[in-house]
Design a protein around this motif. Sequence first.
Motif, PDB file in Angstrom:
ATOM      1  N   LYS A 442       0.813  -1.203   0.000  1.00  0.00           N
ATOM      2  CA  LYS A 442       0.000   0.000   0.000  1.00  0.00           C
ATOM      3  C   LYS A 442       0.854   1.263   0.000  1.00  0.00           C
ATOM      4  O   LYS A 442       0.548   2.249  -0.663  1.00  0.00           O
ATOM      5  CB  LYS A 442      -0.937   0.004   1.187  1.00  0.00           C
ATOM      6  N   LEU A 443       1.945   1.231   0.740  1.00  0.00           N
ATOM      7  CA  LEU A 443       2.826   2.394   0.768  1.00  0.00           C
ATOM      8  C   LEU A 443       3.497   2.635  -0.569  1.00  0.00           C
ATOM      9  O   LEU A 443       3.677   3.780  -0.997  1.00  0.00           O
ATOM     10  CB  LEU A 443       3.898   2.213   1.861  1.00  0.00           C
ATOM     11  N   LEU A 444       3.851   1.551  -1.250  1.00  0.00           N
ATOM     12  CA  LEU A 444       4.468   1.707  -2.566  1.00  0.00           C
ATOM     13  C   LEU A 444       3.486   2.259  -3.584  1.00  0.00           C
ATOM     14  O   LEU A 444       3.850   3.064  -4.446  1.00  0.00           O
ATOM     15  CB  LEU A 444       5.018   0.360  -3.029  1.00  0.00           C
ATOM     16  N   GLU A 445       2.247   1.852  -3.475  1.00  0.00           N
ATOM     17  CA  GLU A 445       1.252   2.365  -4.411  1.00  0.00           C
ATOM     18  C   GLU A 445       0.965   3.842  -4.168  1.00  0.00           C
ATOM     19  O   GLU A 445       0.717   4.587  -5.108  1.00  0.00           O
ATOM     20  CB  GLU A 445      -0.053   1.560  -4.284  1.00  0.00           C
ATOM     21  N   THR A 446       1.017   4.234  -2.926  1.00  0.00           N
ATOM     22  CA  THR A 446       0.704   5.625  -2.604  1.00  0.00           C
ATOM     23  C   THR A 446       1.876   6.558  -2.901  1.00  0.00           C
ATOM     24  O   THR A 446       1.700   7.623  -3.535  1.00  0.00           O
ATOM     25  CB  THR A 446       0.307   5.753  -1.127  1.00  0.00           C
ATOM     26  N   TYR A 447       3.037   6.222  -2.488  1.00  0.00           N
ATOM     27  CA  TYR A 447       4.190   7.129  -2.579  1.00  0.00           C
ATOM     28  C   TYR A 447       5.218   6.707  -3.614  1.00  0.00           C
ATOM     29  O   TYR A 447       6.120   7.478  -3.946  1.00  0.00           O
ATOM     30  CB  TYR A 447       4.892   7.242  -1.214  1.00  0.00           C
ATOM     31  N   GLY A 448       5.162   5.533  -4.081  1.00  0.00           N
ATOM     32  CA  GLY A 448       6.152   5.058  -5.031  1.00  0.00           C
ATOM     33  C   GLY A 448       7.405   4.554  -4.350  1.00  0.00           C
ATOM     34  O   GLY A 448       7.591   4.693  -3.140  1.00  0.00           O
ATOM     35  N   ASP A 449       8.252   3.935  -5.195  1.00  0.00           N
ATOM     36  CA  ASP A 449       9.491   3.345  -4.687  1.00  0.00           C
ATOM     37  C   ASP A 449      10.620   4.342  -4.899  1.00  0.00           C
ATOM     38  O   ASP A 449      11.066   4.584  -6.036  1.00  0.00           O
ATOM     39  CB  ASP A 449       9.781   2.030  -5.401  1.00  0.00           C
ATOM     40  N   ALA A 450      11.110   5.003  -3.852  1.00  0.00           N
ATOM     41  CA  ALA A 450      12.187   5.992  -3.974  1.00  0.00           C
ATOM     42  C   ALA A 450      13.516   5.345  -4.274  1.00  0.00           C
ATOM     43  O   ALA A 450      14.432   5.975  -4.804  1.00  0.00           O
ATOM     44  CB  ALA A 450      12.289   6.820  -2.687  1.00  0.00           C
ATOM     45  N   ALA A 451      13.675   4.074  -3.913  1.00  0.00           N
ATOM     46  CA  ALA A 451      14.957   3.401  -4.140  1.00  0.00           C
ATOM     47  C   ALA A 451      15.082   2.860  -5.547  1.00  0.00           C
ATOM     48  O   ALA A 451      16.154   2.416  -5.956  1.00  0.00           O
ATOM     49  CB  ALA A 451      15.122   2.260  -3.141  1.00  0.00           C
ATOM     50  N   ALA A 452      13.951   2.896  -6.338  1.00  0.00           N
ATOM     51  CA  ALA A 452      14.019   2.347  -7.692  1.00  0.00           C
ATOM     52  C   ALA A 452      14.787   3.282  -8.599  1.00  0.00           C
ATOM     53  O   ALA A 452      14.767   4.503  -8.434  1.00  0.00           O
ATOM     54  CB  ALA A 452      12.617   2.127  -8.208  1.00  0.00           C
TER      55      ALA A 452
END
Length: 460
Positions: A442-452
């Motif tokens: 859920k956090l990845l969907e909301t804010y995205g992956d900063a480490a990608a």
Amino acid sequence: MSRSALTRNDVQQATAMMYAQSYEAEYGEEYAVERHSKDNELPIHGNQATYNLNKMLYDNIMQSIYFGQLFAFKTYHEVVDEIYYRVDHAEPLSPGTARIPSTCFCLLLKCCTMRLTKNQMHGLLKHVDSPYIRCIGFLYLRYVCDPEELWSWYEPYLDDEEEFNASANDKILTTMGAWVRSLLEEIQYFSTILPRIPKKILDGIKVKLLLHDKKKSRAKENLANIALLVKGTKVRAMYADEENEPAMYDAVIDEVDEKNHKFWVTFPQYGNSEQVELGNIEFCPPRRDNDRRRSRSRSKERRHRRRSHSRDRRRSSSRDRRRSSSRDRRRRSPSYERRRRSRSRSRDQRRKENKNLTEDLLEEIRQKERRKAEAVGKDYAARPASYKGSLTLKQDRFTTRKRSRSPTTKNYEFVELEKPSETNIVPPPPRMSREAEERRRKLLETYGDAAAKPKKSKEY
């Protein structure tokens, strides 16, 4: 006396009584019988409980383990042997400590409790095996002897040239005579304070010490003219007794002891004869021809100056000229010169005979003390020590506590683990629970992956 002083005195007497009772309980009643049957015993002056030792030093000695071991020594010779084997300096405390007493002062207190006799004291002071045996004897006298009798005990050893280490530093050497002299002149002894000597007695001791130094210098000067000191020679000799202070009087040598450098002299003014040493004689050797020539030339110069001065004065006025000429004639006459010399000689002689050496020496000592107390090179602007700071003591670098026993060693068996075949295998990361995975998604969907990693844009 204040209430605290009375309480402290009672505690000291009780401690001394407990010490005597424990000694008697361990070795029987023979100690008490022997203690009271001693003949020619040195009396204890001052505090009978602490023997005039510093209270803190006395308590540390009484609580030390080594002093407790000294109960086993009952005789004088056993204590002397212990001093010979154990004492290597004369400081009150062990080196590097502020509370642990030295073996020297532990044995000193042991000698005080034994109450030495005069014969035993002479044995300590004249012992040839170790200088520290003699040191304990001198310290014993300094602490418990009557101050009026200190000079009679110390005087024969003021010129002792035996060298030893009074301090714990092996590089600092002193002579026995200089060390004994410091016990008389100074009240501070390393880290403790010696018993106070009354002012009147201390002044007398200082006068005798200065008189002793002057005797040595006179003996050295007279030794160069020893061949002239024969029977019939007129000298000035020192005389002193219980009623008269030391003074110099005219005397004539009757007999000479060339071996010991002693002289029998007679005082013509009083008619009595005394034996004096070389240092108690004042002798002016006859002047040589060269000295006489020098004195004649100096007298001629003075006479020439006087005549020139009188000529100048004659030129001023006729009346002054007549007076100066008559004065010069009288002074040039041999009879006037003889009378003048006889008057000056008799005046000087009366002055020397009535001269009291004690007063002059005491005044010289006071001048030295004034110069010593002058405010030269002292830091008077320094902040004074606080009360708590003055009570603090430096920490000891070691203690006398016995070392604890080390634990017994155990035998351990080491088992080698099997090594994996592939050393580069990385262990898998720990697996997350379902709830944690759902929360992470859920956090990845909301804010995205900063480490990608960002995707590269296409170039057209």
